[in-house]
Design a protein around this motif. Structure first.
Motif, mmCIF file in Angstrom:
data_model
loop_
_atom_site.group_PDB
_atom_site.id
_atom_site.type_symbol
_atom_site.label_atom_id
_atom_site.label_comp_id
_atom_site.label_asym_id
_atom_site.label_seq_id
_atom_site.Cartn_x
_atom_site.Cartn_y
_atom_site.Cartn_z
ATOM 1 N N ALA A 35 38.134 -96.036 -118.889
ATOM 2 C CA ALA A 35 37.097 -95.592 -117.942
ATOM 3 C C ALA A 35 37.346 -96.165 -116.553
ATOM 4 O O ALA A 35 37.790 -97.305 -116.428
ATOM 5 C CB ALA A 35 35.720 -96.013 -118.437
ATOM 6 N N PRO A 36 37.047 -95.379 -115.508
ATOM 7 C CA PRO A 36 37.141 -95.920 -114.146
ATOM 8 C C PRO A 36 36.194 -97.110 -114.011
ATOM 9 O O PRO A 36 35.207 -97.207 -114.745
ATOM 10 C CB PRO A 36 36.683 -94.756 -113.254
ATOM 11 C CG PRO A 36 36.750 -93.533 -114.100
ATOM 12 C CD PRO A 36 36.573 -93.972 -115.514
ATOM 13 N N SER A 37 36.486 -97.978 -113.048
ATOM 14 C CA SER A 37 35.763 -99.252 -112.980
ATOM 15 C C SER A 37 34.288 -99.086 -112.608
ATOM 16 O O SER A 37 33.451 -99.845 -113.070
ATOM 17 C CB SER A 37 36.438 -100.167 -111.966
ATOM 18 O OG SER A 37 36.471 -99.540 -110.697
ATOM 19 N N ASN A 38 33.993 -98.084 -111.805
ATOM 20 C CA ASN A 38 32.649 -98.014 -111.224
ATOM 21 C C ASN A 38 31.796 -96.936 -111.898
ATOM 22 O O ASN A 38 31.277 -96.032 -111.248
ATOM 23 C CB ASN A 38 32.799 -97.726 -109.729
ATOM 24 C CG ASN A 38 31.597 -98.207 -108.951
ATOM 25 O OD1 ASN A 38 30.609 -98.646 -109.540
ATOM 26 N ND2 ASN A 38 31.661 -98.095 -107.652
ATOM 27 N N THR A 39 31.640 -97.050 -113.204
ATOM 28 C CA THR A 39 31.002 -95.967 -113.962
ATOM 29 C C THR A 39 29.947 -96.465 -114.942
ATOM 30 O O THR A 39 29.525 -95.727 -115.831
ATOM 31 C CB THR A 39 32.069 -95.180 -114.765
ATOM 32 O OG1 THR A 39 32.842 -96.111 -115.540
ATOM 33 C CG2 THR A 39 32.993 -94.428 -113.851
ATOM 34 N N ARG B 224 39.292 -93.774 -106.878
ATOM 35 C CA ARG B 224 39.761 -94.086 -108.226
ATOM 36 C C ARG B 224 38.795 -94.958 -109.011
ATOM 37 O O ARG B 224 38.937 -95.098 -110.232
ATOM 38 C CB ARG B 224 41.153 -94.744 -108.169
ATOM 39 C CG ARG B 224 42.232 -93.801 -107.625
ATOM 40 C CD ARG B 224 42.423 -92.579 -108.503
ATOM 41 N NE ARG B 224 42.874 -92.940 -109.820
ATOM 42 C CZ ARG B 224 44.152 -93.096 -110.162
ATOM 43 N NH1 ARG B 224 45.099 -92.904 -109.276
ATOM 44 N NH2 ARG B 224 44.488 -93.426 -111.394
ATOM 45 N N THR B 225 37.827 -95.581 -108.341
ATOM 46 C CA THR B 225 36.844 -96.341 -109.128
ATOM 47 C C THR B 225 35.893 -95.383 -109.860
ATOM 48 O O THR B 225 35.124 -95.798 -110.711
ATOM 49 C CB THR B 225 36.005 -97.311 -108.264
ATOM 50 O OG1 THR B 225 35.097 -96.569 -107.452
ATOM 51 C CG2 THR B 225 36.891 -98.165 -107.382
ATOM 52 N N HIS B 226 35.973 -94.087 -109.509
ATOM 53 C CA HIS B 226 35.156 -93.085 -110.202
ATOM 54 C C HIS B 226 35.998 -92.030 -110.909
ATOM 55 O O HIS B 226 35.444 -91.071 -111.448
ATOM 56 C CB HIS B 226 34.215 -92.384 -109.207
ATOM 57 C CG HIS B 226 33.168 -93.292 -108.640
ATOM 58 N ND1 HIS B 226 32.218 -93.883 -109.428
ATOM 59 C CD2 HIS B 226 32.929 -93.725 -107.387
ATOM 60 C CE1 HIS B 226 31.425 -94.633 -108.678
ATOM 61 N NE2 HIS B 226 31.842 -94.571 -107.438
ATOM 62 N N THR B 228 39.767 -91.558 -113.211
ATOM 63 C CA THR B 228 41.071 -91.997 -113.735
ATOM 64 C C THR B 228 41.893 -90.792 -114.187
ATOM 65 O O THR B 228 41.389 -89.687 -114.311
ATOM 66 C CB THR B 228 40.906 -92.923 -114.960
ATOM 67 O OG1 THR B 228 39.974 -92.320 -115.847
ATOM 68 C CG2 THR B 228 40.442 -94.292 -114.547
ATOM 69 N N ASN B 243 29.710 -89.659 -111.075
ATOM 70 C CA ASN B 243 30.389 -90.923 -110.785
ATOM 71 C C ASN B 243 31.447 -91.286 -111.807
ATOM 72 O O ASN B 243 31.981 -92.391 -111.786
ATOM 73 C CB ASN B 243 29.356 -92.062 -110.708
ATOM 74 C CG ASN B 243 28.494 -91.930 -109.487
ATOM 75 O OD1 ASN B 243 28.999 -91.684 -108.394
ATOM 76 N ND2 ASN B 243 27.186 -92.061 -109.659
ATOM 77 N N ASP B 244 31.714 -90.387 -112.731
ATOM 78 C CA ASP B 244 32.663 -90.708 -113.798
ATOM 79 C C ASP B 244 33.395 -89.435 -114.219
ATOM 80 O O ASP B 244 32.941 -88.700 -115.085
ATOM 81 C CB ASP B 244 31.919 -91.326 -114.980
ATOM 82 C CG ASP B 244 32.873 -91.907 -116.011
ATOM 83 O OD1 ASP B 244 34.095 -91.724 -115.862
ATOM 84 O OD2 ASP B 244 32.385 -92.549 -116.965
ATOM 85 N N ARG B 246 37.225 -87.668 -115.235
ATOM 86 C CA ARG B 246 38.589 -87.964 -115.709
ATOM 87 C C ARG B 246 39.449 -86.717 -115.545
ATOM 88 O O ARG B 246 39.002 -85.623 -115.882
ATOM 89 C CB ARG B 246 38.575 -88.345 -117.199
ATOM 90 C CG ARG B 246 37.388 -89.181 -117.644
ATOM 91 C CD ARG B 246 37.361 -90.552 -116.995
ATOM 92 N NE ARG B 246 36.146 -91.247 -117.410
ATOM 93 C CZ ARG B 246 36.073 -92.007 -118.496
ATOM 94 N NH1 ARG B 246 37.122 -92.169 -119.253
ATOM 95 N NH2 ARG B 246 34.936 -92.612 -118.807
#
Lengths: 501, 501
Positions: A35-39, B224-226, B228, B243-244, B246
């Motif tokens: 998972a992306p870091s800010n989620t 990229r924090t939101h 991947t 916010n998430d 992929r």
């Protein structure tokens, strides 16, 4: 309601709980791998709502009445169904006093805490994690009262991970371990032959370490179509069901043994899950029966198998093939000595078999103090440093290598750590019993893990949660648990390694 | 029930649906990325149970009554809430006639089919997949009747992906495309300058391709924090929430452009999702409004931006840095020509911009025939080969490179493919409108994707599902959709590339 209707309703309930648990596991696994870091925000919302769907199914009044009804008809149920109901009832009894709102809030808290801990560890920033940890300890104190308000809070929590386990038992157990381990370490430090393990800390490229993981899982005869390996901050095993198990590891470029023994440890957990009987799938008896028994399997594979000289001899040609430069001039025997070097250190998961239990004692003492109100979250770093000094004689240079190192507390697992030491001790007794049927040494030397896995499968793994842990243990060993097996094992192994009389 | 009570109930419903959808997405993502191969059974059970939890919430009688009640009070709702209810009602109306049992069975079928398709594609074994595909087409035929029994089945399905879209419109649209594309390809083949693209098929190591993906996402200004990137058999974009997000790609060691343009394409989808207004989060208006509009964004980034000469000039220094040997002696202009070489080929996702729509026509024609009962699943490989010969003039050597190449049908997405061609045509008109406000060419040359993304964000992305697609399109362009923008764009671009008058 007829019994048949009740049973049908109960089975549907178990399937729903399986599916919701499956969903949470998947979301958790994703969150700690890709998972992306800010989620975290969306994930918290989703997990909160899902736990709100779990609560009425597992702990609601209607479920309580259903379980009560089935318990009254226990005599008419099959032995398996009766045990399933017993376990569901136990889970219900331990949690139904907690209001649904609190249950949901806790699940959201744990998701958030996981994220915050991860960042705090990377940044060596305990204060950012402290408020979350305080809430987790508070929640666990309240939960202890819901579980059993007649018990001391920490006893109530210990019981979640190893049924019936108490501080009284653990105090005696750890005292016995300390009486063996501390003088032994002292003798090793003063009289023992020096062991060189410097080659374990050379540069080990990650892609070669990944190859090693695959090789080790192959040697341990793990069916990879049912088990993959991933990479996380903290290694763990997660089972969706008995046919779908995931292990994870953490690679360190300048340490070979860290991931190597994580992989073997988690493989022990995985083999347990993979070996559970089909008949318990998707019921309350699926999964290993307790954390003590679970850790007995992981610690057995990691230490009794993985750190044995036979095993090192078996895998050493492959090690030389993967790391010809790093291991140039190192013999298999030297490698065996290096991965068994006893030396007080900072990180539990990388510690040797002998000092390992001292790490557990540090956490045990701290958890006891936290639950009894003798310590606060703010004092944890200082307390950690003091206990590490007291038990292991080491100075803790940072919280990252101290109180932030493990993911257990951020995951809400308070009372879990003792399972590791207990599991190690169970494992020693299991191996002694195993030797009556199987030539363990020969199997290790020949890489015959099929035979070793099959014995553990037959005596332990297959039963899932069917037998309570104590009964499973005694059925297997034909005797009560006796910590002497473990202390004798440690003494024999380390006296030999260090050339002591 | 007061209006406030109804609204509260409705909001809780939307949150539950968000969470259950989040769970299914997570399980799906896991299944196509890291899950062990032999684990479909537990996943099917879990997904089946979860879809059984979704059904009553989204399509049950009580929800129907709630939505009816809110629809009657539409005038009292905020514009956003009114639209949320409208979209929920539309979903309800399209599905509530399907019995719950059928709904659950279909979700289990799709999970199983995904697994079987994946294995069938690898083994080039269409017969093993055929029974699943037959069931999927049967289910879609039934669903078409549930959606709107007064429409032709294929029209009912098309409407799921692009509201109001009919075969009549598509026949005219594709006919216009064909009238432009077929003679243009003919001229290119007979009069066009030869383009060498052989260097795109040298050996491109995967780790360098992975670096390229990261670089491209950075150039496109994706946070990229939101967001991947993962690796799957078939590239896709999946959004948990705004916010998430992929994206995935598939690397081929002997092809550079394949993954490169997959990444840019999926990035276009991702930017749409990442740009949706916060106010629509976790409601029925979250996510892109239709597949046609979604594909307009992905195709716009892939082709109008990613295959422009300005963009190639921008990224070429990095390309040379990553692949100095493979691209030795190749100029940026030669690279630009190579990634735009028009040549009939077998694989849709790797085809050039000009022949791309012909691939879509093949699928469109086949779907029409399947839905009207003019073709059976058994005939698909033969039909596929015949249509590919007819539209593109190529011989199909295997089902793997033929009917098994795409994951859409195994995922139940019948009627989706036309969105790609339609989206490409939308994109051409969007870009023309954009040029009135922004110097697109200059932005591309300077890598100013912040400006490009912001324009699309302001005119399209931010609205999520608030405006129906036609209205969104016309608000943005100030005109009705006109396929001439696309045919003119293709003619201008390819005449220039091939030095034709």
């Amino acid at each position: 309601m007829t019994l048949n209707e009740a049973l049908q309703k109960y089975d549907e309930l178990q399937q729903k709980l399986f599916a919701l648990n499956y969903a949470s596991s998947s979301i958790y696994l994703d969150s700690v791998t890709v998972a992306p870091s800010n989620t975290a925000a969306g994930r918290s919302l989703a997990l909160g709502v899902l736990s709100g769907l779990v609560y009425p199914l597992a702990y609601g009044d209607e479920t309580g009445e259903l379980l009560e009804f089935l318990t009254q008809h226990k005599a008419e149920l099959s032995p398996q169904k009766a045990r399933e109901v017993e376990e569901s009832k136990r889970a219900y009894d331990e949690t139904h006093l907690m209001p649904q709102e609190e249950y949901v809030e806790y699940s959201v808290l744990l998701n958030d805490a996981q994220d915050v801990w991860h960042k705090a560890k990377n940044a060596d920033d305990f204060p950012s994690f402290a408020p979350y940890l305080a809430k987790i300890f508070d929640a666990n104190r309240r939960q202890a009262a819901y579980i059993d308000s007649t018990k001391a809070p920490y006893d109530a929590l210990l019981n979640q991970y190893e049924r019936g386990l108490t501080m009284e038992q653990l105090d005696a157990f750890f005292s016995q371990l300390r009486d063996t381990i501390v003088p032994l370490i002292h003798r090793i430090q003063t009289e023992g032959a020096a062991i060189d393990d410097s080659f374990l800390y050379k540069h080990y490229p990650l892609d070669k370490q990944r190859e090693l993981s695959d090789y080790l899982m192959e040697v341990l005869a793990i069916d990879r179509t049912h088990c993959t390996i991933g990479e996380t901050e903290h290694p763990f095993t997660l089972n969706f069901d008995k046919n779908d198990v995931r292990i994870t590891t953490h690679y360190h470029e300048n340490s070979l043994a860290s991931s190597m023994y994580s992989v073997i440890h988690e493989s022990g957990h995985a083999l347990y899950e993979l070996g559970i009987g089909d008949e318990y799938q998707h019921t309350s008896l699926a999964g290993g029966v307790s954390m003590g028994i679970h850790e007995s399997q992981s610690r057995l594979y990691e230490n009794m198998f993985g750190r044995s000289e036979e095993f090192i001899n078996l895998i050493y040609p492959k090690m030389l093939e993967l790391f010809p430069e790093q291991l140039a001039g190192v013999t298999a025997h030297q490698f065996y000595l290096a991965v068994n070097k006893a030396e007080p250190s900072l990180i539990r998961t990388e510690s040797d078999e002998l000092t390992y239990s001292l790490h557990i004692m540090v956490r045990y003492e701290i958890e006891k103090m936290m639950l009894s109100g003798q310590a606060t979250v703010e004092e944890l770093p200082t307390l950690w440093a003091a206990k590490m000094k007291e038990y292991l004689g080491v100075d803790v240079p940072s919280d990252r290598e101290g109180v932030l190192q493990d993911s257990h507390w951020s995951g809400g697992m308070i009372g879990y750590f003792p399972s590791y030491a207990l599991g190690s001790a169970y494992a020693a007794q299991f191996v002694e019993r195993m030797k009556q049927d199987v030539d363990v040494s020969k199997c290790l030397a020949e890489g015959d893990f099929k035979t070793l896995n099959a014995w553990l499968g037959e005596h332990i793994h297959q039963y899932g949660g069917f037998y309570p842990p104590t009964q499973l243990f005694e059925n297997c060993c034909g005797a009560k648990f006796d910590a002497n097996y473990y202390t004798e094992y440690l003494k024999n192994k380390y006296m030999k390694i260090y050339g002591l009389e």
